[in-house]
Motif scaffolding. Structure first.
Motif, PDB file in Angstrom:
ATOM      1  N   ARG A 137     -24.275   3.533  -2.459  1.00  0.00           N
ATOM      2  CA  ARG A 137     -23.985   3.469  -3.889  1.00  0.00           C
ATOM      3  C   ARG A 137     -23.310   4.733  -4.386  1.00  0.00           C
ATOM      4  N   LYS A 142     -18.965   5.914  -3.197  1.00  0.00           N
ATOM      5  CA  LYS A 142     -17.683   5.702  -3.894  1.00  0.00           C
ATOM      6  C   LYS A 142     -17.271   6.947  -4.663  1.00  0.00           C
ATOM      7  N   LEU A 200     -23.248  -7.903  -3.574  1.00  0.00           N
ATOM      8  CA  LEU A 200     -22.906  -8.586  -4.820  1.00  0.00           C
ATOM      9  C   LEU A 200     -22.198  -7.620  -5.759  1.00  0.00           C
ATOM     10  N   SER A 201     -21.479  -8.180  -6.713  1.00  0.00           N
ATOM     11  CA  SER A 201     -20.855  -7.351  -7.747  1.00  0.00           C
ATOM     12  C   SER A 201     -21.916  -6.919  -8.758  1.00  0.00           C
ATOM     13  N   GLY A 202     -21.550  -5.975  -9.613  1.00  0.00           N
ATOM     14  CA  GLY A 202     -22.509  -5.506 -10.616  1.00  0.00           C
ATOM     15  C   GLY A 202     -22.960  -6.612 -11.543  1.00  0.00           C
ATOM     16  N   GLN A 215     -23.002  -9.853 -10.863  1.00  0.00           N
ATOM     17  CA  GLN A 215     -23.851 -10.784 -10.111  1.00  0.00           C
ATOM     18  C   GLN A 215     -25.246 -10.225  -9.922  1.00  0.00           C
ATOM     19  N   TRP A 216     -25.348  -8.933  -9.669  1.00  0.00           N
ATOM     20  CA  TRP A 216     -26.669  -8.313  -9.553  1.00  0.00           C
ATOM     21  C   TRP A 216     -27.426  -8.426 -10.881  1.00  0.00           C
TER      22      TRP A 216
END
Length: 646
Positions: free
Chosen positions: A218, A221, A523-525, A527-528
């Motif tokens: 996390r 990036k 998952l994308s943010g 989707q989470w």
């Protein structure tokens, strides 16, 4: 918090007793085995030395037992020592496993027992927790090893000192005279080590934090984008260097003291051997006695040195165990009998609530009065830092108000069992968790009783608008939502003791895939966020639903779908919705505006617009932003871009 200074004598004895009892409770079988091997190993050197003396005396034509008896005793003793050593290694490893399992269970049960967040946010508590974790993995084993080592050493030293005393009381006294300064020095060194362990703990915790950042997916990036690798690496190495500097100072002191003690022991041994040679030379001893005296000197000095070294570290071990003992203790007794949280029939309320995180900090909430009645939908809006998320944590019992009270059906939360209260609340936090587990487990976190009820999990996911996405994953709801850990492999049938055996007539099992796809999915943010929302919606019987920015990571279309679904889900139950997107709160029964920790406006959407105050200004500012976006799209030269790739 207990200081790192060595505990007083009664306290040290209490901790010693507690540590030994813990060891016996956790590993009674290995403890008995280790005691037996300690007794055998302690007596073996004396028996070996006696047999060697007897052999030398027989060879020198002195009186003694038959030669074959001495040789047999020597051989049997060697075999016993070898078997005892291997047995002790096994017993020690097994005891270490059992004790570690026991202490880790106790420690993390105690940590999980805390109902709030204040302790976990206290750096002093985190330092003590780090020391307690260190103690839970080493201290009981070290203390028990010291006790067993003492038993073994006392048997060895007692036997050899008796031999030396019989030969020459002066030599026995010289050997024993080196123990007092050695014991005193080791106790002092143990205190220095205890001080050092507490001083370097904050550095080691920060070093672990920075090291974890450098390997966290996390954080990777931003670390790579902003070139932060060297920055965090230097901080990590700086903290590690500071911790090592403290350890180095203590180690240099240990080196000086141990060297001085070694010189003292060597000098006394030389004098003792000279006396022994003089006595034998004048006819007051045999060659066999010289051999046993030499063996006794070496063994006694080595044993005493080892024993004093153990006693030197016992102070540090007991100090660390003190942190563990305090942390796993029963804790403060409840103020009184706590009542079960009943169904929400009268509402939840904050009455003149003031809150700040520390006495030296500014107030986060200032005299807040707020009530959510049964079945009522309340929205809370305000700028960043207004105290909205803090208010949610107070309602969930994660903090206690500094002043005022939070009530459930007019009962102060301090008198309510928080576990039963939280079963009646569904919450989506702004900083929700993304667990490195399967999709099904990530939703079941909201109510573990539903972990095996796949239809119920899917209904919650469907209400959160994520069911279609999760069902389409490579392994559906069993897909691992992480690339940091691999899922556990599927159990296989094993032929052997205690396992199900395959009959000869049964068809052969299919060959497993040599390279099964066990890679997780990220998952994308948004989707989470839907997964986190599904956790809260899993609690269909919750009396209160708290949604803290439940759609902040969603696109406008998905946001509208979610809030339409939430409107149905909230029907008939109390709810608190926090959002910066004011179009999502306009259908709430009441809207409260929080500013600098105070409720400054309250009313329906239309009433607050008519008031033309804070809420109206925020709403119109957002509406103007959407209107500007619409105007941009109608300007000449604007064209739609192609849609998704085919």
């Amino acid at each position: 918090m207990r200081t790192a200074r060595a505990a007083s004598a009664p306290s040290a004895l209490r901790l010693l007793r507690s540590s030994c009892l813990l060891y016996l409770r956790a590993a009674p079988g290995p403890a008995a085995l280790l005691l037996l091997t300690a007794v055998l190993s302690g007596a073996a050197p004396v028996v070996t030395a006696w047999a060697a003396k007897a052999i030398l005396d027989q060879l020198g034509r002195h009186a003694g037992p038959p030669l074959w008896v001495s040789v047999t005793v020597l051989s049997v003793t060697g075999a016993v020592v070898a078997i005892a050593a291997q047995t002790a290694q096994y017993g020690d490893r097994e005891a270490d496993r059992l004790v570690t399992l026991h202490t880790q269970t106790e420690l993390f049960t105690a940590v999980s027992r805390a109902q709030g967040l204040a302790e976990l946010e206290d750096p002093a508590f985190q330092d003590r927790l780090q020391l307690a974790r260190q103690a839970s993995q080493t201290s009981p084993q070290l203390v028990a090893g010291m006790v067993l080592g003492t038993v073994q050493s006392m048997l060895t030293v007692g036997g050899f000192v008796a031999v030396l005393w019989a030969f020459s009381p002066l030599i026995a006294l010289l050997v024993l005279s080196a123990t007092l300064p050695a014991l005193y020095a080791q106790v002092k060194l143990g205190r220095r080590r205890s001080d050092m362990a507490q001083l370097v703990t904050p550095f080691l915790r920060r070093q672990i934090f920075h090291a974890a950042l450098l390997t966290d997916v996390r954080a990777a990036k931003e670390i790579r984008l902003y070139g932060l690798g060297r920055f965090f690496r230097e901080r990590m190495l700086g903290d590690l260097g500071s911790a090592q500097a403290g350890e180095r100072r203590v180690d240099r002191t240990v080196l000086r003291v141990e060297s001085a003690l070694a010189l003292l022991s060597a000098g006394l041994a030389g004098v003792s051997i000279a006396i022994a040679v003089h006595l034998i030379d004048t006819g007051r001893g045999s060659i066999g006695q010289l051999a046993i005296v030499t063996a006794a000197l070496a063994t006694v000095q080595l044993t005493i040195s080892s024993l004093t070294g153990v006693y030197g570290t016992i102070s540090q071990s007991l100090t660390l165990f003190g942190h563990y003992s305090e942390l796993v203790g029963p804790g403060p007794a409840p103020a009184g009998d706590l009542c079960e949280a009943p169904p929400l029939t009268e509402g939840i309320a904050l009455r003149d609530v003031w809150f700040r995180y520390h006495p030296s900090h500014e107030w986060v909430l200032c005299g807040v009065d707020l009530e959510i009645r049964p079945g009522e939908s309340v929205a809370l809006v305000g700028l960043n830092g207004a105290g909205k998320s803090t208010l949610v944590k107070l309602m969930a019992g994660l903090y206690r108000p500094t002043r005022g009270e939070v009530t459930w059906n007019d009962t102060d939360l301090s008198a309510v069992d928080l576990t039963s209260l939280r079963r009646r609340i569904g919450v989506v936090f702004q900083d929700f968790m993304a667990y490195d587990m399967s999709a099904a487990d990530n939703i079941a976190i909201g109510d573990l009783g539903a972990a095996g009820d796949r239809p119920r999990l899917r209904r919650a996911a469907d209400r959160a608008g994520i069911d279609t996405v999760l069902h389409a994953l490579p392994h559906g709801y069993d897909t691992w939502l992480s690339r940091m850990h691999l899922p556990e492999p599927a159990p296989t049938t094993t032929v052997g003791r205690g396992r199900r055996r395959l009959s000869r007539s049964a068809p052969p099992e299919p060959e497993p895939d040599p390279a099964p796809d066990r890679t997780g999915v990220l998952l994308s943010g948004g989707q989470w966020q839907r997964v986190a929302l599904a956790r809260a919606l899993l609690r269909t019987d919750a009396d209160l639903l708290i949604l803290d920015e439940p759609s902040s990571g969603l696109d406008p279309v998905a946001e509208r779908e979610i809030h339409l679904g939430l409107r149905e889900h909230r029907r008939g139950r109390s709810s608190l919705l926090i959002s910066h997107r004011l179009n999502t709160v306009r259908d709430a029964d009441r809207i409260l505006v929080l500013e600098q920790g105070r409720v400054v406006e309250e009313g329906t959407h239309s009433a607050l617009l008519d008031l033309d105050g804070k809420y109206a200004h925020m709403f119109r500012s957002q509406a103007d932003g959407y209107q500007l976006a619409d105007e941009e799209q109608t300007r000449p030269g604007h064209k739609d871009l192609p849609g998704a790739c085919s």
